[in-house]
Enzyme design. Structure first.
Site, PDB file in Angstrom:
ATOM      1  N   ASP A 298       3.744 -61.265  33.960  1.00 12.09           N
ATOM      2  CA  ASP A 298       4.688 -61.964  34.843  1.00 12.09           C
ATOM      3  C   ASP A 298       6.026 -62.108  34.122  1.00 12.09           C
ATOM      4  O   ASP A 298       6.089 -62.054  32.890  1.00 12.09           O
ATOM      5  CB  ASP A 298       4.161 -63.340  35.282  1.00 12.09           C
TER       6      ASP A 298
ATOM      7  N   GLU B 249       2.030 -66.771  32.562  1.00  9.72           N
ATOM      8  CA  GLU B 249       2.513 -67.379  31.319  1.00  9.72           C
ATOM      9  C   GLU B 249       3.779 -68.171  31.562  1.00  9.72           C
ATOM     10  O   GLU B 249       3.960 -69.271  31.035  1.00  9.72           O
ATOM     11  CB  GLU B 249       2.763 -66.307  30.257  1.00  9.72           C
TER      12      GLU B 249
HETATM   13  N1  BES Z   1       7.668 -65.121  25.001  1.00  8.02           N
HETATM   14  C1  BES Z   1       8.127 -66.423  25.316  1.00  8.02           C
HETATM   15  C2  BES Z   1       8.005 -67.397  24.154  1.00  8.02           C
HETATM   16  C3  BES Z   1       8.763 -67.071  22.914  1.00  8.02           C
HETATM   17  C4  BES Z   1      10.021 -66.503  22.975  1.00  8.02           C
HETATM   18  C5  BES Z   1       8.234 -67.361  21.698  1.00  8.02           C
HETATM   19  C6  BES Z   1      10.711 -66.197  21.813  1.00  8.02           C
HETATM   20  C7  BES Z   1       8.918 -67.088  20.543  1.00  8.02           C
HETATM   21  C8  BES Z   1      10.162 -66.491  20.614  1.00  8.02           C
HETATM   22  C9  BES Z   1       7.341 -66.937  26.498  1.00  8.02           C
HETATM   23  O1  BES Z   1       7.247 -65.998  27.536  1.00  8.02           O
HETATM   24  C10 BES Z   1       8.056 -68.135  27.091  1.00  8.02           C
HETATM   25  O2  BES Z   1       9.109 -67.972  27.637  1.00  8.02           O
HETATM   26  N2  BES Z   1       7.441 -69.318  27.011  1.00  8.02           N
HETATM   27  C11 BES Z   1       7.905 -70.487  27.658  1.00  8.02           C
HETATM   28  C12 BES Z   1       6.707 -71.352  27.856  1.00  8.02           C
HETATM   29  C13 BES Z   1       6.724 -72.219  29.067  1.00  8.02           C
HETATM   30  C14 BES Z   1       7.061 -71.494  30.343  1.00  8.02           C
HETATM   31  C15 BES Z   1       5.432 -72.972  29.208  1.00  8.02           C
HETATM   32  C16 BES Z   1       8.960 -71.191  26.826  1.00  8.02           C
HETATM   33  O3  BES Z   1       8.919 -71.145  25.586  1.00  8.02           O
HETATM   34  O4  BES Z   1       9.844 -71.788  27.425  1.00  8.02           O
HETATM   35 MN    MN Z   2       6.687 -64.159  26.811  1.00  9.21          MN
HETATM   36 MN    MN Z   3       9.167 -66.038  28.678  1.00  9.87          MN
END
Ligand code: BES
Ligand code: MN
Ligand code: MN
Length: 457
Positions: free
Chosen positions: A88, A153
């Protein structure tokens, strides 16, 4: 191994074309009008796995988006790797700021531009292509592998947590392999050993029962926008310290060793400021920028609304005001406890001239990997072979909520093998992923699987 490297080399165009087909599907999980597209992306990945002659490939339905699962068991005595990724993506908005359309992947200056190029279609696809290289060259696969690819996610994985609890046996593994993070800098392979958690709140302040003339009523009726701003302003002090009672109680402070390790990372503060167009950095007193961005908890307004937003001046005293506030959490903060503390604190400081409603959205626990975990060594060797450089070990500020659940429910640590860059503009317009890192990612994944048995006891 040379057959595998050759296969990757000769199939680069094919890999790119296939990734482009995946990137063309607007699988936006936050937008219910894209439900069918999300399903289409799941179907595409299922077909990809089906082409690899695995022992089992299945699409699991949930009350939300489907989970794609595949497994290849070669030898029960070998380690089992669970590869996790998400198909997604975030909404592309604001669309007008994209130089090329978000769902029409385009290569410019060696970068693939598309929503999801880096986060996480491009990165997670590397592992499927690595497995393909083994299968299509009739090379014995060195370990057991299971894939779990989810479509929620970006909305906090609401159905994946119950799923892994219900399928503990099927998902049993020795480690989880995830490519959904960033490298420290270009050509600087990095293994991430810490991710922050998240508590996300929404605050709504209501004043009078309708918008009012700001001349007729202003000064005599509390303005909810003013009240909300006052509340927000009180949440941090001038040193950037969060003022919520009990907020820091469970925070694990950085050790002297941690801080020493931070100092040794090749971080360029001037470049950081320049890249972001900042005149000065900001943050909690007593901590470096890297520490602030990865190892300290935060509180930030993510959205703010009230009153007249249109052109010109409309004299109005708004009836309502709202804010979305995220708090990034570090070990051992608990998102539910922090949400409670936030609610209690905001209620206690809200003026009694307005009504206030506070709601918690999805959250996630912080997570980490032990630096002594043998899987990390295999990952480090693989990185070194492909990038010709030893990887750095660093913590990151973003969140992948399921990582903590993998540890809790399956007892499995995660290897965060990111191939992206912080400059990939994930969640922003013009998201990109370097083609060379897409290919190096495939190679690194293939090498990792080869290395792993050598490191396991
Ligand atoms: N891939 C990201 C998280 C990430 C980005 C980790 C860069 C380390 C470095 C993930 O898809 C994301 O965007 N996570 C969200 C989580 C939330 C929607 C629960 C975030 O971190 O905001
Ligand atoms: Mn991600
Ligand atoms: Mn993300």
């Amino acid at each position: 191994m040379s057959a595998i490297i050759d296969y990757i080399e000769t199939n680069k165009e094919k890999f790119k074309d296939e990734l482009f087909n995946l990137l063309r599907i607007p699988s936006i999980s936050t937008d219910s009008s894209h439900k069918d597209d999300v399903r289409k992306a799941a179907g595409f990945l299922k077909e990809q796995l089906e082409d690899l002659d695995m022992d089992r490939v299945e699409l699991f339905e949930t009350d939300g988006n489907p989970i794609v699962y595949g497994e290849l068991i070669t030898d029960e005595s070998k380690p089992t790797v669970l590869v996790y990724g998400h198909y997604d993506v975030q909404p592309p908005d604001p669309r007008e700021l994209w130089d090329t359309p978000p769902f029409e992947p385009t290569v410019r200056h060696g970068d693939i531009y598309a929503r999801g190029a880096s986060d996480d279609k491009g990165q997670s696809f590397t592992h499927i292509k690595a497995l393909e290289a083994y299968r299509k060259t009739d090379t014995d696969f060195p370990v057991n592998v299971k894939f779990i690819l989810e479509g929620e996610e970006e909305i906090g994985s609401p159905h994946l947590v119950p799923f892994i609890k219900e399928h503990k046996e099927m998902l049993a593994c020795d480690m989880v392999l995830i490519s959904d993070t960033a490298m420290f800098a270009e050509d600087t392979p990095s293994i991430t050993y810490g991710l922050r958690g998240l508590a996300y709140m929404e605050v709504e302040v209501t004043g009078p029962n309708r918008d009012l003339h700001s001349g007729v009523y202003g000064g005599a009726v509390e303005n909810p926008a003013n009240a909300l701003c006052e509340i927000i302003a009180k949440l941090k002090d001038g040193d950037g310290v969060i003022q919520i009672d009990g907020f820091y109680d469970d925070v694990v402070e950085l050790s002297d060793e941690d801080r020493e390790a931070y100092k040794n990372l090749p971080f360029d503060l001037e470049k950081y400021k320049k890249d972001l167009g900042l005149k000065k950095v900001y943050g909690e007193k007593g901590y470096s920028t890297l520490e602030r961005a990865t190892a300290r908890p935060t509180l930030d307004v993510n959205g703010l609304w009230s009153g007249y937003q249109g052109e010109g001046a409309k004299t109005v005293l708004p009836s309502k005001a709202g804010a979305k506030v995220s708090m990034r959490l570090v070990p051992n903060q608990d998102p539910n406890k922090i949400a409670q503390l936030f609610k209690k604190h905001v209620e206690s400081i809200a003026p009694d001239t307005v009504e206030i409603e506070i709601r918690a959205h999805h959250g996630g626990h912080p997570a980490g990997t032990d630096l002594s975990f043998y899987g990390l060594q295999a990952a480090a060797d693989a990185f070194e072979e492909v990038y010709d450089k030893e990887p750095l070990f660093s913590r990151e500020g973003g969140s992948i909520p399921i990582v903590a659940d993998f540890e809790k429910v399956l007892g499995a640590q995660s290897i965060l093998m990111g191939f992206g860059l912080n400059s990939d503009a994930i969640h922003s317009p013009n998201e990109k992923f370097a083609l060379k890192d897409f290919y190096r990612g495939i190679q690194t994944s293939a090498k990792f699987f080869e290395q792993l048995p050598k490191h396991s006891k």
